[in-house]
Design an enzyme around this catalytic site. Structure first.
Site, PDB file in Angstrom:
ATOM      1  N   ASP A   1     -69.326 -18.093  22.899  1.00  0.00           N
ATOM      2  CA  ASP A   1     -69.062 -17.458  24.181  1.00  0.00           C
ATOM      3  C   ASP A   1     -67.549 -17.384  24.378  1.00  0.00           C
ATOM      4  OD1 ASP A   1     -70.308 -16.677  26.922  1.00  0.00           O
ATOM      5  OD2 ASP A   1     -68.702 -18.071  27.448  1.00  0.00           O
TER       6      ASP A   1
ATOM      7  N   ASN B   1     -61.804  -9.068  32.590  1.00  0.00           N
ATOM      8  CA  ASN B   1     -62.264  -7.880  33.317  1.00  0.00           C
ATOM      9  C   ASN B   1     -61.633  -7.777  34.702  1.00  0.00           C
ATOM     10  OD1 ASN B   1     -63.911  -6.795  31.321  1.00  0.00           O
ATOM     11  ND2 ASN B   1     -65.713  -7.925  32.005  1.00  0.00           N
TER      12      ASN B   1
ATOM     13  N   GLU C   1     -70.648 -11.507  26.872  1.00  0.00           N
ATOM     14  CA  GLU C   1     -69.574 -11.986  25.992  1.00  0.00           C
ATOM     15  C   GLU C   1     -70.077 -13.074  25.043  1.00  0.00           C
ATOM     16  OE1 GLU C   1     -69.373 -14.557  29.700  1.00  0.00           O
ATOM     17  OE2 GLU C   1     -69.744 -12.456  29.299  1.00  0.00           O
TER      18      GLU C   1
END
Length: 192
Positions: A73, A81, A116
């Site tokens: 991860d 973002n 992710e």
């Protein structure tokens, strides 16, 4: 003349059917690719990983070999973002995918598991070796100069398949290890 005309007509129809069959074969290949590849990263998707697990689980049982997974991860991905926008986040995912593609063997199954998260299936690999591999990839990611955002880190959960264990159970152990890695400061590898 009638026989020659009929033979010509049959030949023409045969060629038309071959052309149609070739087009259908091409379309089938495109559909197979679309159903197994993540469009953003070019890695395998969940469906393909699950199919691969079934195959590798059978191989592992038949040949009495180990089978491991690495669940990875990207640390603090939401902040990428939020700060830089989703286009930069997508670029990061693509770059991570490239790092992963160059870090594993051809027989390993690298997939985007979701968001992710990435999941790598490692046939014929024991827990100790899987942990070493995850650590090497962790270091590569930590040192990689990602476009626009510089360095990033990732956390890893590693688990090895137990006899007759389901994919769900194996992933649950890898997920718990990943959670442990995140809880203990991120940018680390934990074993489940």
């Amino acid at each position: 003349d009638l026989n020659a005309e009929l033979e010509n007509l049959v030949q023409q129809r045969t060629e038309e059917l071959k052309a149609i069959n070739n087009e259908l074969t091409k379309e089938k290949l495109v559909l197979q690719q679309l159903s197994s590849i993540d469009s953003l990263t070019g890695l395998f998707n969940r469906l393909k990983l699950e199919e691969s697990f079934e195959y590798e689980q059978k191989q592992s049982k038949r040949y009495n070999t180990e089978l491991s997974v690495i669940l990875m991860d990207i640390d603090d991905f939401k902040s990428v973002n939020d700060r830089y926008g989703h286009n930069v986040g997508d670029k990061l995912l693509k770059e991570i995918a490239q790092v992963l593609k160059t870090s594993f063997r051809d027989v390993d199954v690298i997939s985007r598991w979701g968001g992710e998260e990435f999941l790598i299936l490692l046939p014929k690999t024991n827990l100790e070796d899987s942990k070493k591999i995850a650590e090497e990839v962790r270091k590569k990611i930590e040192l990689y100069p990602f476009t626009k955002i510089g360095n990033r880190t990732a956390s890893f959960g590693v688990a090895t398949h137990s006899k007759n264990e389901s994919l769900s159970s194996l992933l649950n152990r890898a997920d718990k290890a990943l959670y442990e890695a995140k809880e203990n400061g991120r940018n680390r590898v934990a074993v489940g």
